[in-house]
Design a protein around this motif. Sequence first.
Motif, PDB file in Angstrom:
ATOM      1  N   ASP A 291      -2.475   2.991  -7.203  1.00 43.13           N
ATOM      2  CA  ASP A 291      -3.142   4.035  -7.985  1.00 43.13           C
ATOM      3  C   ASP A 291      -2.479   5.401  -7.777  1.00 43.13           C
ATOM      4  O   ASP A 291      -2.534   6.272  -8.664  1.00 43.13           O
ATOM      5  N   GLN A 292      -1.840   5.585  -6.591  1.00 40.36           N
ATOM      6  CA  GLN A 292      -1.190   6.856  -6.288  1.00 40.36           C
ATOM      7  C   GLN A 292       0.312   6.818  -6.616  1.00 40.36           C
ATOM      8  O   GLN A 292       1.060   7.739  -6.268  1.00 40.36           O
ATOM      9  N   SER A 293       0.721   5.707  -7.288  1.00 39.28           N
ATOM     10  CA  SER A 293       2.137   5.520  -7.678  1.00 39.28           C
ATOM     11  C   SER A 293       3.066   5.563  -6.468  1.00 39.28           C
ATOM     12  O   SER A 293       4.199   6.077  -6.530  1.00 39.28           O
ATOM     13  N   SER A 294       2.583   5.001  -5.354  1.00 37.11           N
ATOM     14  CA  SER A 294       3.378   4.991  -4.123  1.00 37.11           C
ATOM     15  C   SER A 294       4.143   3.670  -3.991  1.00 37.11           C
ATOM     16  O   SER A 294       3.620   2.600  -4.336  1.00 37.11           O
ATOM     17  N   HIS A 295       5.384   3.765  -3.463  1.00 38.90           N
ATOM     18  CA  HIS A 295       6.203   2.564  -3.261  1.00 38.90           C
ATOM     19  C   HIS A 295       5.621   1.666  -2.174  1.00 38.90           C
ATOM     20  O   HIS A 295       5.995   0.496  -2.059  1.00 38.90           O
ATOM     21  N   LYS A 296       4.695   2.213  -1.385  1.00 46.09           N
ATOM     22  CA  LYS A 296       4.087   1.401  -0.319  1.00 46.09           C
ATOM     23  C   LYS A 296       3.320   0.205  -0.880  1.00 46.09           C
ATOM     24  O   LYS A 296       3.145  -0.797  -0.182  1.00 46.09           O
ATOM     25  N   ALA A 297       2.857   0.320  -2.137  1.00 45.52           N
ATOM     26  CA  ALA A 297       2.145  -0.801  -2.760  1.00 45.52           C
ATOM     27  C   ALA A 297       3.022  -2.045  -2.774  1.00 45.52           C
ATOM     28  O   ALA A 297       2.553  -3.155  -2.499  1.00 45.52           O
ATOM     29  N   ASN A 298       4.325  -1.851  -3.071  1.00 50.76           N
ATOM     30  CA  ASN A 298       5.246  -2.999  -3.087  1.00 50.76           C
ATOM     31  C   ASN A 298       5.408  -3.592  -1.702  1.00 50.76           C
ATOM     32  O   ASN A 298       5.531  -4.809  -1.535  1.00 50.76           O
ATOM     33  N   ASP A 299       5.445  -2.731  -0.697  1.00 44.58           N
ATOM     34  CA  ASP A 299       5.613  -3.224   0.673  1.00 44.58           C
ATOM     35  C   ASP A 299       4.427  -4.091   1.081  1.00 44.58           C
ATOM     36  O   ASP A 299       4.596  -5.176   1.664  1.00 44.58           O
ATOM     37  N   TYR A 300       3.217  -3.625   0.776  1.00 46.65           N
ATOM     38  CA  TYR A 300       2.013  -4.405   1.115  1.00 46.65           C
ATOM     39  C   TYR A 300       1.998  -5.732   0.366  1.00 46.65           C
ATOM     40  O   TYR A 300       1.702  -6.786   0.933  1.00 46.65           O
ATOM     41  N   MET A 301       2.310  -5.694  -0.926  1.00 45.70           N
ATOM     42  CA  MET A 301       2.283  -6.912  -1.721  1.00 45.70           C
ATOM     43  C   MET A 301       3.366  -7.898  -1.270  1.00 45.70           C
ATOM     44  O   MET A 301       3.155  -9.118  -1.278  1.00 45.70           O
ATOM     45  N   GLN A 302       4.519  -7.359  -0.866  1.00 45.32           N
ATOM     46  CA  GLN A 302       5.600  -8.235  -0.397  1.00 45.32           C
ATOM     47  C   GLN A 302       5.157  -9.004   0.837  1.00 45.32           C
ATOM     48  O   GLN A 302       5.448 -10.203   0.978  1.00 45.32           O
TER      49      GLN A 302
END
Length: 342
Positions: free
Chosen positions: A26-37
């Motif tokens: 929601d905050q357009s952060s690249h960390k979302a990809n890290d968590y999903m990975q």
Amino acid sequence: SSGINAEYGGSSQSGALLYDAQREFDQSSHKANDYMQEIVERNDIELAVKQCISAAACSTKPKLQKALLRAASYGKCFLSNDSPEYFVDMCKTLRVLNEVQSFRIGIPLTYQQLHSFTIKGLINRLVRMRLYYLALPIVDYLKIPGGQQMVLSHWAMDKVKRSKESDEAIANAIFKRVGPSDSISYASVANEARNYGRTELAIKLLDYEPRSAEQVPALMRMSRFTNAIEKAIESGDMDLVHTVIVAMEANQTQRDFINTLKDYKVASAWYAKWCSLTDTQKLHDHFYTQDNFEASALLSIKELDHNMMLDAKIKLMESINRHFMDLGNGFVLRLGLLHTGN
């Protein structure tokens, strides 16, 4: 994030990672990809979705519920063969629970308690609290089989018992809400009105009952035989007509019974047919009370052909003669033409 971590006891839970991934997304952060990975590497996406949905069910805070369900919805985007039923049902159930937990209603029911109490039990509780305005949309929203019928029936009966309005106003209000359908039994509501001494209201309600098999017996129980025979004839069910006629003969005075048959030709004809099979003397009496001298004369002539006793023949001849006198020369002329074949 503390809410989800408290639920699972640490951020390493797949559900907690999915929760954080959605917030970062929601905050357009690249960390979302890290968590999903990390979740994908564990092959735990389906588990993470279920954990977020379960955590939402355990929470009593609508804001946290919404956040957890958003995380579950986000995780579902990564599943190719996911069934939506569990997620949809949980969203609906939590929405209902939040409504009944509100200060306006005041039922402190959790999801776990509802599982034991059941939705049906909750609806019954709302009905007993006379919260029909809430119970009805809930049964519609959750598509509970028979729920609308149950709520509307209780509402209508409660209105009959408690309302101080006129009979016509109450009947109109019930019909306006329920409509011309069989979603509730108007006969049952009418019986409730009758039990509370509101007979005229009961009759007005029975006018809306579409099932003759319920409508007519209810009218007979109130000794409204004229209404009952009228509705029975309208239904076209001759068994029902016969039932009303038998009840009328047993419960009405002879005068009222005769007058009712005079007013309804179908009932009179059916009664004559029944008497012709069961009791000839009753048939004679019926023709006499209906001033049907021609039918009575023809019946006597028919009996004359089958009666071998002299005394009986004499009485029948006298009876035929009286009928001829009542009918005049016109009937005698027609009878003569009939016997000569002209």
